[in-house]
Design an enzyme around this catalytic site. Sequence first.
Site, short mmCIF file in Angstrom:
data_model
loop_
_atom_site.label_atom_id
_atom_site.label_comp_id
_atom_site.label_asym_id
_atom_site.label_seq_id
_atom_site.Cartn_x
_atom_site.Cartn_y
_atom_site.Cartn_z
N HIS C 14 1.00 -1.13 0.11
CA HIS C 14 -0.14 -0.02 0.04
C HIS C 14 0.71 1.15 -0.06
CE1 HIS C 14 -0.46 1.29 4.53
NE2 HIS C 14 0.62 0.85 4.25
N CYS C 23 5.72 6.98 4.28
CA CYS C 23 4.46 6.15 3.86
C CYS C 23 3.75 6.43 2.46
CB CYS C 23 3.44 6.23 5.17
SG CYS C 23 3.90 5.53 6.47
N HIS C 27 5.15 0.66 -0.58
CA HIS C 27 5.93 -0.36 0.37
C HIS C 27 4.63 -1.36 0.87
CE1 HIS C 27 3.74 2.62 3.21
NE2 HIS C 27 3.87 1.79 4.05
N HIS C 29 3.43 -4.38 4.27
CA HIS C 29 3.57 -5.06 5.69
C HIS C 29 2.92 -6.25 5.71
CE1 HIS C 29 3.99 -0.71 7.27
NE2 HIS C 29 2.94 -0.33 6.50
N HIS C 67 -1.97 -10.14 -0.63
CA HIS C 67 -1.07 -10.32 -1.78
C HIS C 67 -1.83 -9.14 -2.77
CE1 HIS C 67 1.16 -13.39 0.42
NE2 HIS C 67 2.08 -13.20 -0.58
N GLU C 113 -0.38 -3.36 12.19
CA GLU C 113 0.62 -2.86 11.16
C GLU C 113 2.01 -3.26 11.25
OE1 GLU C 113 -0.68 0.27 8.68
OE2 GLU C 113 1.24 1.25 8.91
#
Lengths: 125, 125, 125
Positions: C14, C23, C27, C29, C67, C113
Amino acid sequence: MYELTIITEFEAAHQLPDYPGKCSRLHGHNWKVEVTVCGQELNHLGMVMDFKDLKAEVGKVVDTLDHYYLNDLPAFKSTNPTAEYIAKYIYDTLANNSVFQQGISIRCVQVWESPRSAVKYCPQE
Amino acid sequence: MYELTIITEFEAAHQLPDYPGKCSRLHGHNWKVEVTVCGQELNHLGMVMDFKDLKAEVGKVVDTLDHYYLNDLPAFKSTNPTAEYIAKYIYDTLANNSVFQQGISIRCVQVWESPRSAVKYCPQE
Amino acid sequence: MYELTIITEFEAAHQLPDYPGKCSRLHGHNWKVEVTVCGQELNHLGMVMDFKDLKAEVGKVVDTLDHYYLNDLPAFKSTNPTAEYIAKYIYDTLANNSVFQQGISIRCVQVWESPRSAVKYCPQE
């Protein structure tokens, strides 16, 4: 309601002089600290507040405890530095912090004195 | 309000005879148990109660489950030994314990049947 | 009251385009998801509901995130895919699910997160 929780740690020494047992000796812990804030609204980014800002504010408070002998600190002048009073100290210091914007409030602070023992301070409950 | 939480574990066998699936077979788990008590006031030491005393009381209850075949125990004579009824059994046994002083009450018992599956029993909520 | 909690994970990409910092970059998580449902009554097996069924329903929702590049999904067409909106999306999708029987309701969804940063969405509190 949304709740944000961040986790951090500090290491310090303490003792409970009038405790009838091992805790009266000078010793220490790795304390784990969980701070939860809450809010009803999200900002234009879609956040209650930035995790980074919350971590920074909590970090400032935890820095006043990290690698100190807690019994020597002003925060524990008139009380034992128990997990209860450590949680209350962190909560009270954050609650008086004007960084938190309108609509965001500290909900609770949980302090783990070991991986199996915690105190949570939630004055509003 | 202050909440104290302690964590312990027990290992036991159980089966759910009328369950339509694998749980009907005799098997077992490492159950993790989290017990939370709460109080408004701190004692002269700065504690709701001593972690050591809470662990001792919870330990007595958990000892009645540890390394047993749960279906054989009086506690599960008329119910299946599910995580739900295990949590309720631990809660009820502690709630009837006169060791907890005035002003301290059991808030909830959470039982983890695996690291990803838990039941919490909170009759006051 | 009984609360059932199950834990699962998903991995996704995201970015928060208008965020003033890292952010805003693409990137990802490993998000950990904790879903809690509650009920007052136990069924004939001694369960609020079967962990297996709860995991299956949560799995269907998490599969719509796992994914993927979250910013591309319909769920985040008009909002940033923050932990806040991810928690709300999972909650809302589950709350509209008729699989949960009368007397069982979704209480909250908590999305981690990172191992130190979580958002919990509890609209009823």
